[in-house]
Design an enzyme around this catalytic site. Structure first.
Site, mmCIF file in Angstrom:
data_model
loop_
_atom_site.group_PDB
_atom_site.id
_atom_site.type_symbol
_atom_site.label_atom_id
_atom_site.label_comp_id
_atom_site.label_asym_id
_atom_site.label_seq_id
_atom_site.Cartn_x
_atom_site.Cartn_y
_atom_site.Cartn_z
ATOM 1 N N CYS A 59 25.271 -1.342 16.459
ATOM 2 C CA CYS A 59 24.114 -0.578 16.920
ATOM 3 C C CYS A 59 23.473 -1.230 18.154
ATOM 4 C CB CYS A 59 23.094 -0.506 15.785
ATOM 5 S SG CYS A 59 21.512 0.150 16.284
ATOM 6 N N SER A 106 16.109 7.418 6.543
ATOM 7 C CA SER A 106 17.375 6.700 6.456
ATOM 8 C C SER A 106 17.140 5.193 6.511
ATOM 9 C CB SER A 106 18.270 7.136 7.628
ATOM 10 O OG SER A 106 19.446 6.386 7.650
ATOM 11 N N GLU A 122 13.201 5.632 21.858
ATOM 12 C CA GLU A 122 14.052 6.813 22.020
ATOM 13 C C GLU A 122 13.745 7.836 20.931
ATOM 14 O OE1 GLU A 122 18.136 4.689 23.610
ATOM 15 O OE2 GLU A 122 18.184 5.982 21.851
ATOM 16 N N GLY A 166 14.876 1.400 14.620
ATOM 17 C CA GLY A 166 14.046 0.757 13.602
ATOM 18 C C GLY A 166 14.493 1.017 12.184
ATOM 19 N N CYS A 170 22.386 5.287 18.842
ATOM 20 C CA CYS A 170 21.023 4.766 18.728
ATOM 21 C C CYS A 170 20.786 3.582 19.674
ATOM 22 C CB CYS A 170 20.829 4.332 17.273
ATOM 23 S SG CYS A 170 19.325 3.452 16.972
ATOM 24 N N CYS A 174 22.319 -4.677 12.968
ATOM 25 C CA CYS A 174 23.627 -4.116 12.608
ATOM 26 C C CYS A 174 24.551 -4.245 13.823
ATOM 27 C CB CYS A 174 23.488 -2.649 12.207
ATOM 28 S SG CYS A 174 22.377 -2.417 10.821
ATOM 29 N N SER A 188 22.317 3.784 4.216
ATOM 30 C CA SER A 188 23.490 3.448 5.031
ATOM 31 C C SER A 188 24.302 2.372 4.332
ATOM 32 C CB SER A 188 23.037 2.941 6.406
ATOM 33 O OG SER A 188 22.370 3.973 7.090
HETATM 34 S S1 SF4 Z 1 18.291 0.801 14.148
HETATM 35 FE FE1 SF4 Z 1 19.383 1.197 12.208
HETATM 36 S S2 SF4 Z 1 21.547 0.810 12.691
HETATM 37 FE FE2 SF4 Z 1 20.317 -0.112 14.350
HETATM 38 S S3 SF4 Z 1 20.034 -2.279 13.769
HETATM 39 FE FE3 SF4 Z 1 18.290 -1.119 12.970
HETATM 40 S S4 SF4 Z 1 18.849 -0.537 10.860
HETATM 41 FE FE4 SF4 Z 1 20.729 -1.149 11.933
#
Ligand code: SF4
Length: 355
Positions: A118, A188, A91, A158, A336, A115, A217
């Site tokens: 997510c 990030s 994406e 990612g 996400c 996470c 984060s």
């Molecule tokens: S994309 Fe970001 S928020 Fe989602 S699991 Fe991976 S580190 Fe965590």
């Protein structure tokens, strides 16, 4: 490839060096998708290259993805599902605002960090993206939205710090070949032990200076709550993470910003704001509050507007620089990984350039 590498490539293929500069212009400024698009190259040379292209076609030779799906929200936020040469999908999101266009890029296919809030984390990691697959996302959004991106944030699928080399090479390409400013780029991370100092040192070596913004984060003011939301955090105590952030600041001279996703009733109470302010005491930083975008698989709640405002005020009262990220594209699977999970396996590539 940058200009010098393309010049060398042209010479290696029996052409004059200026053909490499022409190809650079068509790849980056004009956004060529196939060899056939690069009409400035001699026909015989293009045919020779076509003959050597992979069976999947010259889009792979050029390094461009295929657009599988496009989802446009009422506010113009545009989410693209892009197909890779090996049949995977990622994406990328274009977020327009007054006088700017931000591209939220993915650095991996899937993510191993798991996470809990997510959608991307639900499917695990498939692989890391190559440099051209990251740059392609910016080109694809530029093409889809017919606007030059001004900002890039590595906040898509990612964990960028698990793919630091490619992420830094992509930043180099975006700045050198697409003319973006490093200061308009944000990386990030949710935090991976022993990688922040490495990122800072690699950035200085690779880019000459590290001017991009590092966004960390946190999502919780203490270790226990953080581990509940980010299971992989058990291997990286919050105190150690903050110490590594201080080291990053010392090496790069850039301040760090902290991301905090607000989950209704879970981490959005005044006591959490107080603990967060305490944790960040003495840290020259900025906190970005992100009201949670619900995903189907989890029970988390979106915080109430009153809770968001209360949290913001509580931080401000304790002299913490704070902003609230406006929710964008809620009608376009904005969180996400949502679009990819909803459409996984159900799509064929769209014809190039389809709206
Ligand atoms: S994309 Fe970001 S928020 Fe989602 S699991 Fe991976 S580190 Fe965590």
């Amino acid at each position: 490839m940058g200009v010098a590498a393309l010049e060398q490539w042209a010479v290696d293929h029996g052409q004059a060096a200026f053909r490499g500069r022409q190809l650079h212009d068509w790849l980056y400024a004009k956004g060529a998708r196939r060899l056939a698009d690069v009409s400035v190259l001699p026909k015989a040379f293009r045919e020779q290259l076509e003959a050597a292209a992979p069976p999947s076609g010259s889009a792979d030779w050029i390094g461009r993805s295929r657009e599988m799906h496009r989802s446009v929200a009422r506010d113009g936020t545009t989410k693209l599902l892009l197909g890779t040469h090996d049949g995977l999908s990622i994406e990328t999101v274009g977020i327009p605002a007054e006088g700017r266009l931000t591209v939220c890029v993915s650095s991996q296919v899937g993510c191993p960090m798991a996470c809990r809030f997510c959608a991307t984390g639900k499917g695990g990691l498939q692989r890391s993206l190559a440099v051209h697959e990251i740059v392609d996302q910016v080109l694809s959004v530029r093409e889809a939205m017919e606007q030059r991106p001004s900002h890039v944030v590595f906040m898509g699928m990612g964990e960028p710090l698990l793919n630091s080399e490619a992420v830094l090479a992509a930043i180099d390409c975006l700045c050198t070949d697409l003319g973006m400013a490093q200061r308009q780029i944000t990386v990030s991370t949710v935090g991976v032990a022993r990688t922040l100092q490495q990122l800072a040192e690699l950035a200085l070596a690779r880019l000459g200076r590290a001017q991009f913004t590092l966004a960390v984060s946190l999502h919780a003011p203490d270790q226990r709550l953080r581990e509940l939301l980010i299971p992989t955090a058990h291997a990286y105590p919050i105190a150690e993470l903050l110490e590594d952030c201080r080291r990053f600041v010392a090496i790069t001279g850039r301040r760090v910003s902290f991301e905090y996703i607000l989950l209704g009733g879970l981490n959005d109470q005044p006591r959490h704001a107080e603990a967060l302010a305490q944790l960040l005491r003495g840290f020259q930083s900025h906190v970005n509050l992100i009201p949670y975008n619900p995903i189907a698989e989890e029970e988390f709640q979106r915080p109430t507007p009153a809770a968001v405002e209360g949290f913001r005020r509580a931080l401000q009262a304790r002299h913490v620089a704070v902003s609230v990220r406006a929710s964008r594209g809620l009608d376009a699977d904005a969180a996400c990984g949502q679009l990819r999970r909803r459409l996984e396996g159900s799509l064929e590539p769209a014809p190039a350039g389809r709206a």
